[in-house]
Scaffold this active site. Sequence first.
Site, PDB file in Angstrom:
ATOM      1  N   THR A 153       0.866  -1.180   0.000  1.00  0.00           N
ATOM      2  CA  THR A 153       0.000   0.000   0.000  1.00  0.00           C
ATOM      3  C   THR A 153       0.904   1.232   0.000  1.00  0.00           C
ATOM      4  OG1 THR A 153      -0.223  -0.240   2.410  1.00  0.00           O
ATOM      5  CG2 THR A 153      -2.027  -1.088   1.037  1.00  0.00           C
ATOM      6  N   THR A 190      -0.720  -2.994  10.417  1.00  0.00           N
ATOM      7  CA  THR A 190      -1.258  -3.322   9.090  1.00  0.00           C
ATOM      8  C   THR A 190      -0.082  -3.841   8.400  1.00  0.00           C
ATOM      9  OG1 THR A 190      -2.888  -1.716   9.071  1.00  0.00           O
ATOM     10  CG2 THR A 190      -2.320  -2.485   6.970  1.00  0.00           C
ATOM     11  N   ASN A 402      -0.530  10.443   5.734  1.00  0.00           N
ATOM     12  CA  ASN A 402      -1.747  10.037   6.430  1.00  0.00           C
ATOM     13  C   ASN A 402      -2.844  11.082   6.446  1.00  0.00           C
ATOM     14  OD1 ASN A 402      -1.444   7.225   7.742  1.00  0.00           O
ATOM     15  ND2 ASN A 402       0.548   8.185   8.019  1.00  0.00           N
ATOM     16  N   SER A 407      -7.740   9.347  -0.072  1.00  0.00           N
ATOM     17  CA  SER A 407      -7.835   9.833  -1.443  1.00  0.00           C
ATOM     18  C   SER A 407      -6.706   9.293  -2.304  1.00  0.00           C
ATOM     19  CB  SER A 407      -7.792  11.357  -1.469  1.00  0.00           C
ATOM     20  OG  SER A 407      -6.610  11.849  -0.894  1.00  0.00           O
TER      21      SER A 407
END
Length: 407
Positions: A153, A190, A402, A407
């Site tokens: 990510t 994560t 962050n 978006s």
Amino acid sequence: MKQITGGATAAKGFQAACTAAGIKYENRTDMAMIYSQVPCRVAGTFTTNLVKAAPVLWDRDIVKNSDYAQAVVVNAGIANACTGQEGLDYCQKTADQAAKVLGIPASAVCVASTGVIGKQLPIDRIMAGVDALAPKLADGVEAGNAAAKAIMTTDTHEKEVAVTFEIGGKTVTIGGMCKGSGMIHPNMCTMLAFVTTDLAISKELLQEALSANVKDTFNMISVDGDTSTNDTLLLMANGLAENPEITEKGADYDAFCEALNFVNTTLAKMMAGDGEGATALFEVTVVNAETKEQAQVLAKSVICSSLTKAAIFGHDANWGRILCAMGYSGAAFDPDKVDLYFESKGGKIKLIENGVALDYSEEEATKILSEPEVTAIADLKLGDAQGTAWGCDLSYDYVKINADYRS
């Protein structure tokens, strides 16, 4: 033990593939599949966050109740967390589709997701992605590396490692890949991590080894203090190395644990060093503690200190922040006995002795702190135990990343 090139496809019988499903990102791959040609014993550890994503619930059930696992389907971009029954149904649909194209039971398919919380998966794209992945499955370094890239990510680079070692006259391989850059904190982070091995070992010992090791590896890292909803670490063993199956503890089990520790430590440090906006891996080792637990609590408190992390970013030898973080950790120690050092490829410097500052060179300290990997060493002079934690510095870019993540 020997480190080799590769990751999740390094062990015999494991294949991987990736595809661009268009889940959130454009012009990049965002789905991956890991597949074993034969059924695997599977172990896992998962987030301790009370809010658990649908894939965590799905995989936890498979680890606990399924006879075996054989495939993992991963998507990046949407976490499938806080999505209710619909999110759980999408896990089932993903597993059903993978089962159909691979010819295995749905109960042998693990799923994993990472990305934005609260959005539903575009299940039609996920299903099409599964269909595209199956024909692309391949072994070898390139396939594994491509899969490692697809699950990223905010990561800036892929993360993978592999080693070989000997058991019962057979060469055994263990390798893995992971992703993780933000929302990383001890108690599983994560982070998604997938470790594969061709070792023959009982399911019970596989799980015991993983559960014990995670305490010293993935649970000892932190980027931002946020424990994710999606943390998943899966370990799959297919037995194709043909070693005598490990069914009890002993020299063979210890050799496996050593290799697993190397793989998990390496992956964990890769995540900590690639923290969002980070410019340096920050390692803290507490030595000569009374107990390992005491040392680990103190080390984790330091790597979680925002003020300390900011000082590391500024190459500022502000040792007071480290001693302060140790003081509020909850672990008892005598601050009047503590010696503190900074160390990197740039050298080593002693900053305080018995809790009092020494007349050290600020210029030399700044030079040491300017390296991409920096270690703080705290000597408690209380015993012979030690513990290490890994984090990163805190830069301006962390907030930028962050502030507009969705978006």
